[in-house]
Design a protein around this motif. Structure first.
Motif, mmCIF file in Angstrom:
data_model
loop_
_atom_site.group_PDB
_atom_site.id
_atom_site.type_symbol
_atom_site.label_atom_id
_atom_site.label_comp_id
_atom_site.label_asym_id
_atom_site.label_seq_id
_atom_site.Cartn_x
_atom_site.Cartn_y
_atom_site.Cartn_z
ATOM 1 N N ALA A 75 0.821 -1.208 0.000
ATOM 2 C CA ALA A 75 0.000 0.000 0.000
ATOM 3 C C ALA A 75 0.855 1.258 0.000
ATOM 4 O O ALA A 75 0.487 2.272 -0.610
ATOM 5 N N LEU A 76 2.013 1.198 0.660
ATOM 6 C CA LEU A 76 2.870 2.378 0.738
ATOM 7 C C LEU A 76 3.414 2.793 -0.618
ATOM 8 O O LEU A 76 3.644 3.982 -0.868
ATOM 9 N N VAL A 77 3.642 1.838 -1.508
ATOM 10 C CA VAL A 77 4.122 2.193 -2.844
ATOM 11 C C VAL A 77 3.070 3.033 -3.567
ATOM 12 O O VAL A 77 3.376 4.085 -4.141
ATOM 13 N N ALA A 78 1.837 2.589 -3.530
ATOM 14 C CA ALA A 78 0.758 3.342 -4.180
ATOM 15 C C ALA A 78 0.566 4.702 -3.526
ATOM 16 O O ALA A 78 0.337 5.716 -4.207
ATOM 17 N N PHE A 79 0.654 4.746 -2.204
ATOM 18 C CA PHE A 79 0.507 6.008 -1.495
ATOM 19 C C PHE A 79 1.609 6.988 -1.895
ATOM 20 O O PHE A 79 1.336 8.162 -2.206
ATOM 21 N N ALA A 80 2.859 6.521 -1.883
ATOM 22 C CA ALA A 80 3.983 7.404 -2.192
ATOM 23 C C ALA A 80 3.910 7.927 -3.618
ATOM 24 O O ALA A 80 4.172 9.113 -3.879
ATOM 25 N N LYS A 81 3.566 7.064 -4.563
ATOM 26 C CA LYS A 81 3.461 7.500 -5.950
ATOM 27 C C LYS A 81 2.328 8.519 -6.121
ATOM 28 O O LYS A 81 2.449 9.486 -6.897
#
Length: 248
Positions: free
Chosen positions: A152-158
């Motif tokens: 989830a953090l990858v999607a959030f950061a992007k």
């Protein structure tokens, strides 16, 4: 090619910086002339400024960040590394464990970004770094909550990177690989540790410092990117070697 990092006058906030990668980074920022401030539930090594806070508590995070801004007037870098890594099979995992993992690993990053990034936008400068894991794409038996939070953090950061790119604030992701920290040792014993040692290898916290300093620096003209320590890269060199090249 040799690069020296100069953090003079800059303030870097590190969540989860009491031990492991965060503590190594905080020491490196201070050594480069900057001011590292750790947000964690336990104290970091002596010489590193510390604010006790649970990143899952949104109100507490807001108070802590406000205090840092009152003392120093700015925050130039944010490295959101606070995380927990419980181990249990999905069918045996209780609701409290699932919720706590997401509250610290995911919500905690959201709350600290909400508290810090508006000030970076006002400054029209700043760098945010969050951590993902290889488990985010592969999954791992017994670590579903951790893997889900890191995916989830990858999607959030992007998404955040896209929102603030026009304000000259960068948001990037690091997948540091398997690093020998207290958290890793408690979550990986016996066969699990042997598995990592025999496959991608186990690194040290200092191995990740060079890439983090790079992403915090103005040399990293990129946003929404994921920097990954792959096995193929590790066979050629290590993050420790890269840090040495960049800081000697």
């Amino acid at each position: 090619m040799k690069v020296r990092f100069d953090a003079t006058g800059e303030v870097v906030l590190v969540t989860g910086g009491a031990r492991g990668i965060g503590a190594a980074l905080a020491a490196a920022v201070n050594a480069a002339g900057g001011m590292a401030v750790v947000l964690d539930v336990t104290a970091p090594p002596d010489g590193i400024e510390y604010v006790e806070v649970d990143v899952a508590d949104k109100a507490a995070v807001e108070v802590a960040v406000k205090g840092v801004l009152q003392r120093y007037g700015r925050i130039d870098g944010l490295v959101a590394g606070a995380a927990v890594q419980p181990r249990s099979a999905v069918l045996q995992m209780d609701a409290a464990e699932w919720s706590r993992t997401l509250q610290v690993n995911l919500d905690g990053v959201v709350w600290v970004c909400q508290a810090v990034v508006p000030h970076m936008v006002a400054q029209r400068s700043g760098s945010v770094v969050v951590f993902t894991s290889g488990m985010a794409s592969t999954g791992y038996a017994g670590a579903a909550a951790y893997a889900a939070s890191k995916a989830a953090l990858v999607a959030f950061a992007k998404s955040l990177a896209s929102e603030v790119a026009g304000d000259r604030v960068r948001v990037n992701v690091v997948a540091p690989g398997v690093i020998d920290t207290d958290q890793f040792r408690s979550a990986n014993v016996g066969a699990d540790r042997e598995h990592w040692q025999d496959t991608i290898g186990i690194g040290d916290p200092d191995d990740v410092v060079g890439p983090l300093l790079f992403l915090l620096s103005d040399a990293a003209a990129m946003t929404g990117s994921v920097l990954t320590r792959e096995r193929a890269f590790a066979k050629l060199t290590s993050f420790t070697d890269l840090h040495g090249v960049m800081s000697d």
